[in-house]
Design a protein around this motif. Structure first.
Motif, PDB file in Angstrom:
ATOM      1  N   TYR B 369      30.582  40.263  53.205  1.00 45.02           N
ATOM      2  CA  TYR B 369      31.724  39.376  53.020  1.00 45.02           C
ATOM      3  C   TYR B 369      31.286  37.925  52.798  1.00 45.02           C
ATOM      4  N   ASP B 370      30.308  37.501  53.565  1.00 51.79           N
ATOM      5  CA  ASP B 370      29.853  36.112  53.412  1.00 51.79           C
ATOM      6  C   ASP B 370      29.343  35.838  52.011  1.00 51.79           C
ATOM      7  N   TYR B 372      30.049  37.866  49.086  1.00 53.88           N
ATOM      8  CA  TYR B 372      30.904  38.225  47.940  1.00 53.88           C
ATOM      9  C   TYR B 372      32.409  38.150  48.202  1.00 53.88           C
ATOM     10  N   GLY B 373      32.802  38.117  49.480  1.00 50.95           N
ATOM     11  CA  GLY B 373      34.227  38.201  49.830  1.00 50.95           C
ATOM     12  C   GLY B 373      35.069  37.116  49.189  1.00 50.95           C
ATOM     13  N   LYS B 374      34.599  35.883  49.322  1.00 53.33           N
ATOM     14  CA  LYS B 374      35.358  34.743  48.792  1.00 53.33           C
ATOM     15  C   LYS B 374      35.588  34.875  47.280  1.00 53.33           C
ATOM     16  N   TRP B 375      34.535  35.313  46.608  1.00 48.75           N
ATOM     17  CA  TRP B 375      34.668  35.405  45.148  1.00 48.75           C
ATOM     18  C   TRP B 375      35.737  36.430  44.764  1.00 48.75           C
ATOM     19  N   GLU B 377      38.294  37.242  46.505  1.00 50.62           N
ATOM     20  CA  GLU B 377      39.608  36.654  46.788  1.00 50.62           C
ATOM     21  C   GLU B 377      40.031  35.753  45.630  1.00 50.62           C
ATOM     22  N   ARG B 378      39.085  34.995  45.141  1.00 54.77           N
ATOM     23  CA  ARG B 378      39.330  34.135  43.991  1.00 54.77           C
ATOM     24  C   ARG B 378      39.702  34.988  42.758  1.00 54.77           C
ATOM     25  N   GLU B 399      33.349  29.237  41.509  1.00 55.76           N
ATOM     26  CA  GLU B 399      31.990  28.946  41.971  1.00 55.76           C
ATOM     27  C   GLU B 399      31.014  29.988  41.423  1.00 55.76           C
ATOM     28  N   ARG B 545      26.704  31.830  42.849  1.00 49.64           N
ATOM     29  CA  ARG B 545      27.045  30.448  43.234  1.00 49.64           C
ATOM     30  C   ARG B 545      25.981  29.503  42.702  1.00 49.64           C
TER      31      ARG B 545
END
Ligand SMILES: [Fe+2]
Ligand SMILES: [Fe+2]
Lengths: 366, 553
Positions: B369-370, B372-375, B377-378, B399, B545
């Motif tokens: 999650y740290d 790939y998770g954010k991406w 969500e984006r 990013e 990133r």
């Protein structure tokens, strides 16, 4: 790493209703249910076309990044100059037999069954023993020798050529012809095995020397070896389907074996050889269509006709000689129901018919 | 046929071959391997008389299952997330299959062993079978699945798409170059013996979990032909090993073939299995777990390592590094993310990942999650049309730095720190790894370790897809590719599964964005600019990133 759990503890996914069936919703392209990147020959695409067309890429059609690997000279894929013939549209060729996965196995398995049942019946009836002894000699030596030619064509002509042509349709048709020839050669030689187990004194390996060392088959072997030595795939395909087959293969199979076997008490060989004959005419239909397209080509037709006539000059004498070499076999059967010249004139008629169909001239004597 | 009669028949058909005395088969293909001293090794006994009925029987089961699936409304239970990736997979795979058929004459022509020739000719027919049966399966999907767009353009899309191209090299690798490198080591010793396990066994398992039981029927039927092919290949490699002079070439080819198969097959199949599934049961094996079992244990340890007793050096380091890329360097996650970044140039739709997916990934790949998770969500945010462009052009919001492409395997250089840059054949090229660099710069050359290798092939073609469209408006790129639906404006690809026409992306949202080729730009830079750029690129990642502006590797 998390290691593999034992299979037995694995749970089972639950079915989920997704309604992902055709027609469940309407949206752009929701009814676009045909391969839309090529134009079928008739109004509706056949299964054959759908599973064959454009599977082998072509830079002249959709292939945008070019071939990714080359041979040491940098040339890759399916170079059009692997044959001297030219086409303004190689993709116009479609196999008239529409061979694909299902037809290949259905047809060949049917032949296997037909042959096996015939052999089983003959064995049960002991009919191998009632075949004429001199005819058994023909089976032992010559029909079995012919299996080598069939095998050589299947393995070192057709199998080799199906790598080379510019489209998937041509290559698949040649691959199927290869399968036919290889099966046919094995059918003949396994029939030989069967007879050698049933009939005392039948020498199951006599065919090897007959094929390999001189005599009736020498010119046939030379003819076949020369075709395997040909780099141009279309030339090898032409020399086989349009020249060798009518003037040598069929001369022996259709116009001799099929005419006299039954009269000599042999009803198994005609089943085996008849299946091979049927394959040949099936595969020839594909070859006829291909060469027809090439001689009719709006741009290259005349040049192609000249090339093909050049190939006739080269290959017809070889096959005429090969056919002539077989002549002594005709007098090895007692019930001589057909003379060599009769057989030959039938073969020549078939051959000239093919030339007429393609509008090709061959001036020399046959 | 009984085993005894098969043995006897098999022996008998060997009588069909002969030594030519007038003319030998023309040398259409060449190899730098030598078989002068090779002892003949025989493959499995194979006779057409038993082969044809056996295959017909297998076909009947396949066609029966197809009828059953239609009558049983299978598509009411099929996951769209899964089926969409089949538009890519089934556009690729019939070509490698038919290429395998075309590859057979390469080895028949160069390896002198008539008994193996018989096995290889039967393989040729198998491969015609595989190619056409797979095209037919796809045709059924096109006819019965809710969204036929992408299936309807399949073979064309395969030939003009960056992802199709990655798969295409696989098939072309079988039929070009040194005959033994291509049709034995690359095709059979590595692709068929190792990677068909994940292709034809792992994939079907995942298909079934997503409601599709036809893919398993067809692919298990295909896989059941594979043991004969493996046996053909094994006979040939043993023959090659009986001559000392071949050892160096075999070692070269195993390195190339292993690494290229890993780079290409793991990228594709790993993505399908991990990101194409809705099955998030924690006890279902991850791709990494399957890989460990089928590739590492079953192939590497049970097949490859035993070849060492013939004095062959096998590429232990590359096997370990492949695992390292999958397990520690996030290879499959990076690839899936890249496919989703470029979604608008695809011919399939890519579903975003949700909380259930996040939980599963975190469970299977701790730390996921740290990274790939954010991406993702984006990705979900940007999948909704809302005045912005496709995510590829929203680099700041996402990013994500659009990657360089590997000149050799053509998967982008996603593990940023591993990228190698070199001027080869007068062009600055980027490679995903040392081994891909070596493949182009060292292995595929007319000389190897000081010995001439005149038969070795070449890497050719416009290998960086982006360079075809450098400077184009993105809407024109998609139009040129033909990935537009029958209303003339809605895209075939979508960044979500919503089939509401109002929610679907069209050419309009792609207009005004310019496509650029990283390779063209790289070659335009001055050496100093390039050095800086490369250092910055290599300092980036994971998950694409970009590194902070001043950072360098
Ligand atoms: Fe296959
Ligand atoms: Fe690479």
């Amino acid at each position: 790493m998390s290691t593999t759990e034992p299979q037995s503890t694995r749970s089972v996914p639950k079915p989920v209703f997704t309604d992902a069936e055709a027609g469940a919703l309407e949206f752009p392209s929701s009814t676009s249910r045909s391969y839309n990147y090529y134009t079928p020959a008739k109004r509706r695409a056949t299964i054959y076309e759908d599973v064959t067309v454009d599977v082998q890429p072509d830079p002249a059609r959709h292939l945008s990044q070019g071939w990714l690997y080359g041979f040491s000279d940098g040339v890759g894929g399916y170079p059009e100059n692997w044959t001297a013939l030219k086409s303004s549209n190689w993709h116009a060729f479609l196999d008239p037999n529409e061979e694909w996965e299902q037809t290949i196995y259905r047809n060949n398995a049917n032949i296997v069954r037909q042959v096996s049942q015939t052999v089983a019946n003959a064995k049960a009836a002991g009919s191998f023993l009632s075949e004429n002894v001199s005819w058994l000699g023909v089976v032992e030596k010559h029909i079995s020798a012919m299996a080598h030619a069939e095998h050589g064509i299947g393995m070192y002509v057709y199998t080799a050529c199906q790598r080379d042509a510019p489209t998937n349709m041509i290559n698949n048709a040649i691959a199927v012809a290869a399968a036919h020839k290889l099966r046919f050669a094995q059918d003949i030689i396994l029939h030989n095995l069967e007879v050698s187990e049933q009939v005392a004194g039948f020498d199951g390996s006599a065919h090897k020397a007959v094929w390999q060392s001189g005599g009736e088959w020498e010119a046939v072997r030379k003819n076949v070896e020369e075709i395997t030595g040909t780099r141009d795939w279309a030339e090898a395909y032409f020399a086989t389907t349009m020249v060798f087959e009518p003037l040598v293969g069929e001369l022996f199979r259709s116009h001799f074996v099929m005419q006299v076997a039954a009269l000599n008490g042999d009803y198994v060989t005609p089943v085996v050889v008849g299946a091979g004959e049927a394959d040949v005419s099936r595969d020839r239909a594909a070859a006829r269509r291909l060469f027809r397209l090439l001689v009719d080509d709006p741009e290259h037709g005349a040049a192609n006709r000249a090339t093909l006539e050049g190939w006739l000059e080269k290959w017809v004498p070889a096959s005429v000689k090969a056919g002539r070499g077989l002549q002594p076999i005709w007098s090895q059967v007692p019930d001589k129901m057909i003379t060599f010249e009769e057989s030959r004139s039938r073969a020549v008629t078939c051959f000239t018919g093919l030339l007429d169909e393609l509008g090709l001239n061959y001036a020399k004597e046959l | 046929m009984s085993r005894a009669s098969i043995t006897k028949a098999h022996q008998k058909i060997q009588e069909l071959s002969w030594e030519p005395t007038f003319v030998s088969p023309v040398e259409k293909f060449s190899t730098d391997y030598t078989f002068e001293k090779a002892k003949k090794k025989d493959p499995l006994k194979q006779i057409l008389r038993s082969y044809f009925p056996m295959e017909e029987e297998k076909d009947n089961r396949v066609f029966g299952a197809m009828d059953g699936a239609i009558r049983g409304n299978m598509f009411r239970q099929v996951q769209q997330r899964w089926m969409e990736w089949q538009k890519l997979f089934l556009s690729i795979i019939p070509f490698p299959e038919i290429s395998a058929a075309r590859a057979m004459p390469l080895v028949i022509n160069t390896v002198p062993n008539p008994e193996v020739h018989n096995g290889l000719a039967i393989q040729m027919i198998d491969e015609v079978r595989h190619s056409t049966i797979q095209m037919n399966l796809k045709r059924l999907y096109m006819n019965h699945y809710i969204d036929p767009a992408g299936f309807d353009i399949t073979t064309k899309a395969f030939q003009n798409n960056y992802a199709g191209t990655i798969g295409r090299q696989f098939g072309e690798g079988f039929i070009t170059g040194d005959a033994v490198t291509a049709a034995n080591v690359y095709l059979t010793i590595v692709a068929e013996t190792a990677f068909t396990n994940v292709l034809f066994v792992a994939m079907p398992g995942e298909a079934a979990a997503n409601g599709d039981y036809l893919l398993p029927t067809v692919f298990h039927s295909v896989q059941s032909d594979e043991s004969r092919h493996i046996s053909n290949g094994y006979s040939i490699i043993l023959m090659a090993l009986s001559d000392e002079r071949n050892r160096e070439l075999l070692e070269r080819d195993l390195r190339y073939a292993w690494w290229n198969n890993h780079a290409v097959v793991d990228a594709a199949i790993g993505t399908f299995i991990e990101y194409g599934t809705k099955d998030r049961r924690k006890d279902r094996d991850s791709y990494a777990e399957m890989w460990r079992r089928w590739i590492y244990d079953d192939y590497y340890r049970s097949y490859l390592v035993p070849l060492e007793k013939y004095g062959l050096v096998i590429p232990h380091d590359l096997v370990e590094e492949s695992w390292n890329r999958i397990w520690n360097k996030g290879y499959i996650h990076e690839v899936a993310q890249f496919f989703a970044t470029g979604w608008a140039a695809n011919y399939w739709r890519i579903d975003g990942m949700d909380d259930a997916d996040f939980e599963w990934f975190e469970h299977k790949y701790p730390g996921w999650y740290d990274k790939y998770g954010k991406w993702w969500e984006r990705y979900a945010d940007l999948s909704k049309k809302n005045g912005h462009g496709p995510i590829m052009f929203e680099g700041d919001k996402a990013e994500y730095q659009y990657p360089h492409r590997c000149w050799t395997c053509m998967v982008p250089c996603l593990i940023r720190e591993d990228m190698v840059v070199d001027e080869v054949d007068g062009q600055v090229r980027t490679y995903c790894s040392e081994t891909c660099h070596w493949t182009d710069a060292v292995a595929f050359r007319p000389e190897y370790n000081g010995r001439p290798t005149p038969s070795m092939g070449k890497l050719t073609g416009k290998r960086e897809w982006e360079s075809l469209y450098h400077g184009w408006d993105y809407a024109d790129v998609i139009k040129d590719l033909g990935y537009v639906r029958d209303d003339g404006r809605t895209l075939v690809p979508q960044p979500h599964l919503n089939l509401d026409p109002k929610k679907m992306w069209t050419l309009d949202e792609c207009k005004g964005h310019t496509m650029q080729s990283p390779n063209v730009l790289l070659n335009q830079m001055s050496p100093e600019e390039r050095e800086k750029h490369v250092a910055h690129y290599k300092a980036g990642g994971p998950a694409g990133r970009p590194a902070p502006q001043e950072a360098s590797a």
